[in-house]
Motif scaffolding. Structure first.
Motif, PDB file in Angstrom:
ATOM      1  N   PRO A   3      -5.078  36.850 104.201  1.00 60.47           N
ATOM      2  CA  PRO A   3      -6.289  36.546 104.987  1.00 60.47           C
ATOM      3  C   PRO A   3      -6.852  35.152 104.671  1.00 60.47           C
ATOM      4  N   ASP A   4      -6.847  34.771 103.392  1.00 60.00           N
ATOM      5  CA  ASP A   4      -7.336  33.436 103.021  1.00 60.00           C
ATOM      6  C   ASP A   4      -6.429  32.351 103.595  1.00 60.00           C
ATOM      7  N   TRP A   5      -5.134  32.605 103.585  1.00 61.72           N
ATOM      8  CA  TRP A   5      -4.173  31.635 104.118  1.00 61.72           C
ATOM      9  C   TRP A   5      -4.415  31.427 105.618  1.00 61.72           C
ATOM     10  N   ASP A   6      -4.656  32.528 106.315  1.00 61.71           N
ATOM     11  CA  ASP A   6      -4.918  32.440 107.756  1.00 61.71           C
ATOM     12  C   ASP A   6      -6.217  31.680 108.043  1.00 61.71           C
ATOM     13  N   LYS A  11      -8.914  26.571 109.809  1.00 63.88           N
ATOM     14  CA  LYS A  11      -9.803  25.458 109.481  1.00 63.88           C
ATOM     15  C   LYS A  11      -9.104  24.102 109.652  1.00 63.88           C
ATOM     16  N   TYR A  12      -7.837  23.997 109.290  1.00 59.04           N
ATOM     17  CA  TYR A  12      -7.170  22.687 109.244  1.00 59.04           C
ATOM     18  C   TYR A  12      -6.178  22.412 110.365  1.00 59.04           C
ATOM     19  N   ASN A  13      -5.466  23.407 110.846  1.00 58.39           N
ATOM     20  CA  ASN A  13      -4.434  23.161 111.855  1.00 58.39           C
ATOM     21  C   ASN A  13      -5.044  22.593 113.131  1.00 58.39           C
ATOM     22  N   GLY A  14      -4.529  21.449 113.535  1.00 57.54           N
ATOM     23  CA  GLY A  14      -5.006  20.791 114.745  1.00 57.54           C
ATOM     24  C   GLY A  14      -6.293  20.013 114.556  1.00 57.54           C
ATOM     25  N   LYS A  15      -6.893  20.069 113.380  1.00 57.07           N
ATOM     26  CA  LYS A  15      -8.164  19.393 113.129  1.00 57.07           C
ATOM     27  C   LYS A  15      -8.052  18.365 112.008  1.00 57.07           C
ATOM     28  N   ASP A  64      -7.137  31.506  95.649  1.00 54.40           N
ATOM     29  CA  ASP A  64      -8.264  32.001  96.434  1.00 54.40           C
ATOM     30  C   ASP A  64      -8.623  30.926  97.462  1.00 54.40           C
ATOM     31  N   LEU A  65      -9.421  31.311  98.455  1.00 53.97           N
ATOM     32  CA  LEU A  65      -9.743  30.404  99.562  1.00 53.97           C
ATOM     33  C   LEU A  65     -10.394  29.115  99.065  1.00 53.97           C
ATOM     34  N   LYS A  66     -11.291  29.212  98.119  1.00 54.57           N
ATOM     35  CA  LYS A  66     -11.998  28.025  97.620  1.00 54.57           C
ATOM     36  C   LYS A  66     -11.012  27.023  96.999  1.00 54.57           C
ATOM     37  N   ALA A  67     -10.109  27.505  96.148  1.00 55.70           N
ATOM     38  CA  ALA A  67      -9.139  26.621  95.502  1.00 55.70           C
ATOM     39  C   ALA A  67      -8.161  26.034  96.517  1.00 55.70           C
ATOM     40  N   LEU A  68      -7.690  26.867  97.441  1.00 56.46           N
ATOM     41  CA  LEU A  68      -6.766  26.382  98.471  1.00 56.46           C
ATOM     42  C   LEU A  68      -7.428  25.323  99.343  1.00 56.46           C
ATOM     43  N   ASN A  69      -8.673  25.580  99.728  1.00 55.79           N
ATOM     44  CA  ASN A  69      -9.416  24.647 100.571  1.00 55.79           C
ATOM     45  C   ASN A  69      -9.593  23.302  99.855  1.00 55.79           C
ATOM     46  N   LYS A  70      -9.952  23.353  98.597  1.00 57.56           N
ATOM     47  CA  LYS A  70     -10.153  22.128  97.814  1.00 57.56           C
ATOM     48  C   LYS A  70      -8.850  21.321  97.746  1.00 57.56           C
ATOM     49  N   PHE A  71      -7.745  22.014  97.517  1.00 58.82           N
ATOM     50  CA  PHE A  71      -6.458  21.333  97.429  1.00 58.82           C
ATOM     51  C   PHE A  71      -6.076  20.702  98.767  1.00 58.82           C
ATOM     52  N   VAL A  72      -6.190  21.460  99.851  1.00 58.80           N
ATOM     53  CA  VAL A  72      -5.803  20.944 101.169  1.00 58.80           C
ATOM     54  C   VAL A  72      -6.670  19.752 101.551  1.00 58.80           C
ATOM     55  N   LYS A  73      -7.954  19.855 101.290  1.00 55.90           N
ATOM     56  CA  LYS A  73      -8.865  18.752 101.614  1.00 55.90           C
ATOM     57  C   LYS A  73      -8.442  17.483 100.882  1.00 55.90           C
ATOM     58  N   LYS A  74      -8.119  17.625  99.612  1.00 57.38           N
ATOM     59  CA  LYS A  74      -7.714  16.469  98.801  1.00 57.38           C
ATOM     60  C   LYS A  74      -6.326  15.960  99.222  1.00 57.38           C
ATOM     61  N   ALA A  75      -5.395  16.884  99.398  1.00 53.01           N
ATOM     62  CA  ALA A  75      -4.007  16.499  99.698  1.00 53.01           C
ATOM     63  C   ALA A  75      -3.828  15.947 101.108  1.00 53.01           C
TER      64      ALA A  75
END
Length: 179
Positions: A3-6, A11-15, A64-75
Motif C-alpha cells: 500500500p505504501d509503494w502504491d 505521488k511521483y509518477n507523472g509528476k 515505511d512511506l515516510k522513509a521511501l518518500n524522503k529517499f525518492v524526493k532526494k534521489a
C-alpha cells in the motif's frame, strides 16, 4: 509495504522525474528481467539513476512511506547546474562557494579522490553483503539440518524411551551413565 509503494507511485509518477514501478518476479514473464537485475528475495527494492550502474542499486533504507518518500524526493531531485545555480539547494550552493577558487586540476584531483573513496567503500560494502549472504545460506542450511536432527531425535525418543525405562528398571540402573 505494497500500500505504501502504491501511494508513492501515485505521488511521483507523472509528476516528477521519478518512476515508481513494481515487478512480480514470481510471474514467468518477469523471471528473465528479475534474473538480469539479481533479484532473488522479495520484496527487493532497486533504484536507477545516472549515478548508479546499469544494474541499479539496492535500496536498503526504511520501508515505511515516510522513509521511501524522503529517499525518492532526494534521489529524484534534478542535479545542480553549477554554472547557473539552477536546481542547487543550500548544500550545493555552500559547496560551490567552497570550491569556487580551485583550479581545474585541483577540481579533478578532488573529484578523483572522492570517487576513489566512494568506490573503495562500495567494494567493502559489496564484500560484506556477499559474505552475509553466504553466511545466511550456511546458517539456513544449518538450521534445516538441526530441524531434521530434532525430528529424528523425537522419533527415536518416542520409539525407544519406554524401552530404555524398562531396561533401566530391569538392570537397576540409576542414570544415563550406567547404561
Amino acid at each position: 509495504m505494497k500500500p505504501d509503494w502504491d501511494k508513492l507511485g501515485k505521488k511521483y509518477n507523472g509528476k516528477s522525474n521519478a518512476i515508481i514501478a513494481d515487478v512480480d518476479c514470481t510471474a514467468d514473464s518477469a523471471k528473465e528481467l528479475c534474473s538480469k537485475f539479481g533479484v532473488q528475495g522479495y520484496p527487493t527494492l532497486k533504484y536507477f539513476s545516472p549515478s548508479t550502474s546499469a544494474d541499479g542499486e539496492s535500496y536498503e533504507e526504511g520501508r515505511d512511506l515516510k522513509a521511501l518518500n524522503k529517499f525518492v524526493k532526494k534521489a529524484s531531485k534534478k542535479p545542480c547546474v553549477p554554472d547557473t545555480g539552477e536546481n542547487c539547494d543550500k548544500k550545493d550552493t555552500a559547496y560551490l562557494e567552497e570550491i569556487k577558487e580551485l583550479s581545474a586540476d585541483k577540481l579533478k584531483e578532488e573529484k578523483q579522490k572522492m570517487q576513489e573513496e566512494m568506490d573503495a567503500l562500495e567494494a567493502e560494502h559489496k564484500a560484506a553483503a556477499d559474505l552475509f549472504e553466504k553466511q545466511k545460506e550456511v546458517a539456513m542450511a544449518t538450521m534445516k539440518q538441526a530441524e531434521e536432527l530434532k525430528k529424528s531425535l523425537s522419533k527415536l525418543k518416542s520409539k525407544t524411551s519406554h524401552k530404555i525405562a524398562i531396561l533401566k528398571a530391569k538392570t537397576g540402573a540409576k542414570g544415563k551413565e550406567e547404561l
